[in-house]
Scaffold this motif. Sequence first.
Motif, PDB file in Angstrom:
ATOM      1  N   ALA A   1       0.828  -1.209   0.000  1.00 19.66           N
ATOM      2  CA  ALA A   1       0.000   0.000   0.000  1.00 19.66           C
ATOM      3  C   ALA A   1       0.858   1.253   0.000  1.00 19.66           C
ATOM      4  CB  ALA A   1      -0.911   0.012   1.216  1.00 19.66           C
ATOM      5  N   PRO A   2       0.412   2.264  -0.724  1.00 20.23           N
ATOM      6  CA  PRO A   2       1.137   3.532  -0.679  1.00 20.23           C
ATOM      7  C   PRO A   2       0.785   4.306   0.587  1.00 20.23           C
ATOM      8  CG  PRO A   2      -0.783   3.715  -2.105  1.00 20.23           C
ATOM      9  CD  PRO A   2      -0.730   2.285  -1.631  1.00 20.23           C
ATOM     10  N   GLY A   3       1.691   5.167   0.998  1.00 19.20           N
ATOM     11  CA  GLY A   3       1.386   6.080   2.094  1.00 19.20           C
ATOM     12  C   GLY A   3       1.608   5.490   3.463  1.00 19.20           C
ATOM     13  N   GLU A   4       1.445   6.359   4.445  1.00 19.64           N
ATOM     14  CA  GLU A   4       1.779   6.024   5.830  1.00 19.64           C
ATOM     15  C   GLU A   4       0.717   5.196   6.536  1.00 19.64           C
ATOM     16  OE1 GLU A   4       1.827   9.600   8.178  1.00 19.64           O
ATOM     17  OE2 GLU A   4       0.005  10.334   7.239  1.00 19.64           O
ATOM     18  N   LEU A   5      -0.558   5.341   6.145  1.00 18.28           N
ATOM     19  CA  LEU A   5      -1.635   4.766   6.939  1.00 18.28           C
ATOM     20  C   LEU A   5      -1.644   3.245   6.924  1.00 18.28           C
ATOM     21  CD1 LEU A   5      -4.566   7.248   6.245  1.00 18.28           C
ATOM     22  CD2 LEU A   5      -2.995   7.176   8.178  1.00 18.28           C
ATOM     23  N   ALA A   6      -1.214   2.646   5.818  1.00 17.77           N
ATOM     24  CA  ALA A   6      -1.180   1.183   5.762  1.00 17.77           C
ATOM     25  C   ALA A   6      -0.226   0.616   6.810  1.00 17.77           C
ATOM     26  CB  ALA A   6      -0.783   0.718   4.374  1.00 17.77           C
ATOM     27  N   GLY A   7       0.765   1.397   7.193  1.00 13.04           N
ATOM     28  CA  GLY A   7       1.703   0.938   8.213  1.00 13.04           C
ATOM     29  C   GLY A   7       1.031   0.628   9.537  1.00 13.04           C
ATOM     30  N   PHE A   8      -0.076   1.312   9.813  1.00 12.63           N
ATOM     31  CA  PHE A   8      -0.800   1.036  11.057  1.00 12.63           C
ATOM     32  C   PHE A   8      -1.461  -0.341  11.007  1.00 12.63           C
ATOM     33  CE2 PHE A   8      -0.521   5.674  11.119  1.00 12.63           C
ATOM     34  CZ  PHE A   8      -0.054   5.881  12.413  1.00 12.63           C
ATOM     35  N   ALA A   9      -1.980  -0.718   9.827  1.00 16.73           N
ATOM     36  CA  ALA A   9      -2.573  -2.050   9.677  1.00 16.73           C
ATOM     37  C   ALA A   9      -1.500  -3.126   9.826  1.00 16.73           C
ATOM     38  CB  ALA A   9      -3.276  -2.175   8.325  1.00 16.73           C
ATOM     39  N   ILE A  10      -0.320  -2.869   9.258  1.00 14.74           N
ATOM     40  CA  ILE A  10       0.791  -3.819   9.406  1.00 14.74           C
ATOM     41  C   ILE A  10       1.157  -3.957  10.879  1.00 14.74           C
ATOM     42  CG2 ILE A  10       3.237  -4.209   8.908  1.00 14.74           C
ATOM     43  CD1 ILE A  10       2.787  -2.788   6.218  1.00 14.74           C
ATOM     44  N   ARG A  11       1.249  -2.840  11.565  1.00 20.58           N
ATOM     45  CA  ARG A  11       1.621  -2.833  12.991  1.00 20.58           C
ATOM     46  C   ARG A  11       0.664  -3.689  13.815  1.00 20.58           C
ATOM     47  NH1 ARG A  11       1.457   2.907  16.230  1.00 20.58           N
ATOM     48  NH2 ARG A  11       0.628   2.138  18.203  1.00 20.58           N
ATOM     49  N   MET A  12      -0.637  -3.532  13.569  1.00 15.72           N
ATOM     50  CA  MET A  12      -1.622  -4.300  14.337  1.00 15.72           C
ATOM     51  C   MET A  12      -1.606  -5.773  13.965  1.00 15.72           C
ATOM     52  SD  MET A  12      -4.905  -1.765  14.664  1.00 15.72           S
ATOM     53  CE  MET A  12      -4.767  -0.902  13.104  1.00 15.72           C
ATOM     54  N   ALA A  13      -1.506  -6.059  12.656  1.00 22.11           N
ATOM     55  CA  ALA A  13      -1.519  -7.452  12.198  1.00 22.11           C
ATOM     56  C   ALA A  13      -0.270  -8.193  12.663  1.00 22.11           C
ATOM     57  CB  ALA A  13      -1.643  -7.502  10.680  1.00 22.11           C
ATOM     58  N   ALA A  14       0.873  -7.514  12.625  1.00 23.42           N
ATOM     59  CA  ALA A  14       2.131  -8.153  13.012  1.00 23.42           C
ATOM     60  C   ALA A  14       2.198  -8.450  14.508  1.00 23.42           C
ATOM     61  CB  ALA A  14       3.308  -7.273  12.607  1.00 23.42           C
ATOM     62  N   ALA A  15       1.415  -7.729  15.294  1.00 21.81           N
ATOM     63  CA  ALA A  15       1.480  -7.872  16.754  1.00 21.81           C
ATOM     64  C   ALA A  15       0.501  -8.889  17.317  1.00 21.81           C
ATOM     65  CB  ALA A  15       1.237  -6.510  17.402  1.00 21.81           C
ATOM     66  N   VAL A  16      -0.196  -9.638  16.450  1.00 26.55           N
ATOM     67  CA  VAL A  16      -1.116 -10.667  16.954  1.00 26.55           C
ATOM     68  C   VAL A  16      -0.344 -11.596  17.885  1.00 26.55           C
ATOM     69  CG1 VAL A  16      -2.521 -12.673  16.312  1.00 26.55           C
ATOM     70  CG2 VAL A  16      -2.637 -10.592  14.933  1.00 26.55           C
ATOM     71  N   PRO A  17      -0.834 -11.804  19.095  1.00 22.91           N
ATOM     72  CA  PRO A  17      -0.064 -12.610  20.057  1.00 22.91           C
ATOM     73  C   PRO A  17       0.003 -14.083  19.674  1.00 22.91           C
ATOM     74  CG  PRO A  17      -2.192 -11.996  20.983  1.00 22.91           C
ATOM     75  CD  PRO A  17      -2.070 -11.279  19.677  1.00 22.91           C
ATOM     76  N   THR A  18       1.003 -14.761  20.216  1.00 26.88           N
ATOM     77  CA  THR A  18       1.158 -16.190  19.950  1.00 26.88           C
ATOM     78  C   THR A  18       0.465 -17.035  21.006  1.00 26.88           C
ATOM     79  OG1 THR A  18       3.270 -16.169  21.125  1.00 26.88           O
ATOM     80  CG2 THR A  18       3.340 -15.870  18.733  1.00 26.88           C
ATOM     81  N   ALA A  19       0.044 -16.407  22.096  1.00 22.15           N
ATOM     82  CA  ALA A  19      -0.632 -17.144  23.170  1.00 22.15           C
ATOM     83  C   ALA A  19      -1.914 -16.417  23.558  1.00 22.15           C
ATOM     84  CB  ALA A  19       0.279 -17.272  24.385  1.00 22.15           C
ATOM     85  N   TYR A  20      -2.950 -17.198  23.803  1.00 23.77           N
ATOM     86  CA  TYR A  20      -4.235 -16.625  24.209  1.00 23.77           C
ATOM     87  C   TYR A  20      -4.239 -16.496  25.728  1.00 23.77           C
ATOM     88  CZ  TYR A  20      -9.251 -15.662  24.012  1.00 23.77           C
ATOM     89  OH  TYR A  20     -10.487 -15.068  24.105  1.00 23.77           O
ATOM     90  N   ASP A  21      -3.532 -15.479  26.212  1.00 26.60           N
ATOM     91  CA  ASP A  21      -3.525 -15.227  27.653  1.00 26.60           C
ATOM     92  C   ASP A  21      -3.691 -13.731  27.881  1.00 26.60           C
ATOM     93  OD1 ASP A  21      -0.224 -15.549  27.111  1.00 26.60           O
ATOM     94  OD2 ASP A  21      -0.810 -13.853  28.357  1.00 26.60           O
ATOM     95  N   ALA A  22      -4.117 -13.386  29.080  1.00 20.82           N
ATOM     96  CA  ALA A  22      -4.507 -12.010  29.381  1.00 20.82           C
ATOM     97  C   ALA A  22      -3.376 -11.021  29.151  1.00 20.82           C
ATOM     98  CB  ALA A  22      -5.009 -11.916  30.824  1.00 20.82           C
ATOM     99  N   THR A  23      -2.159 -11.365  29.528  1.00 22.02           N
ATOM    100  CA  THR A  23      -1.041 -10.427  29.392  1.00 22.02           C
ATOM    101  C   THR A  23      -0.772 -10.101  27.925  1.00 22.02           C
ATOM    102  OG1 THR A  23      -0.045 -11.244  31.435  1.00 22.02           O
ATOM    103  CG2 THR A  23       1.388 -10.036  29.927  1.00 22.02           C
ATOM    104  N   ALA A  24      -0.654 -11.137  27.099  1.00 21.15           N
ATOM    105  CA  ALA A  24      -0.368 -10.929  25.676  1.00 21.15           C
ATOM    106  C   ALA A  24      -1.522 -10.213  24.983  1.00 21.15           C
ATOM    107  CB  ALA A  24      -0.087 -12.265  24.997  1.00 21.15           C
TER     108      ALA A  24
END
Length: 195
Positions: free
Chosen positions: A78-101
């Motif tokens: 994607a062009p522009g800065e805003l797509a970077g926010f979607a990448i940031r959120m998608a990349a941070a999906v936790p590996t464990a389903y626990d409250a801290t993560a």
Amino acid sequence: MTLVELIGRADERALAASAVACLDRCLPLLEYVDGAGRIGLDTDEALRPLWVAVEGGDAWLGRLRRVAAVVERVAGAAPGELAGFAIRMAAAVPTAYDATALREWAEDCSAAVLEVHLRLDGVPPGGDEARVKAYRNGETDGISPLTAGELRRQCQLLEMLSEDSGGGLNHALQLSNEGKRVLRAAASRRARSSG
């Protein structure tokens, strides 16, 4: 109650649903990517099944990570800065389903979406992190209209998810869809003005 307090009190299910809903609301930003349709990302349906039925566990997280990988791939083109926010959120999906993560992910998604709204609201860059932190802690002097609406939606969504009623997720979905329509309209205006 502030957004930070609501996230601090949320259980795993509410945290997961809140974070997925934040990412879901940002998917319209990817509708301006050349070839997004060929990759098969339906920005209205891609994440909906995952946060409408937040059953938790490794299987749920595995499905979420598969969708998040597609989001990252599309956003990377994607062009522009805003797509970077979607990448940031998608990349941070936790590996464990626990409250801290999940809480850490929900915090980051919440902040990212508010930053997106600041940019779409035309707030000059600079000091975004400090501004978002203040808003999330209830200090809303000078908040822009689009960002104020998103902050209100995030709080309402967490309040709905904390209620012990069968309709909580359904009402939260309706609220999030409203936010998605608002963001889509704002992103469309921005694309027209810069195009």
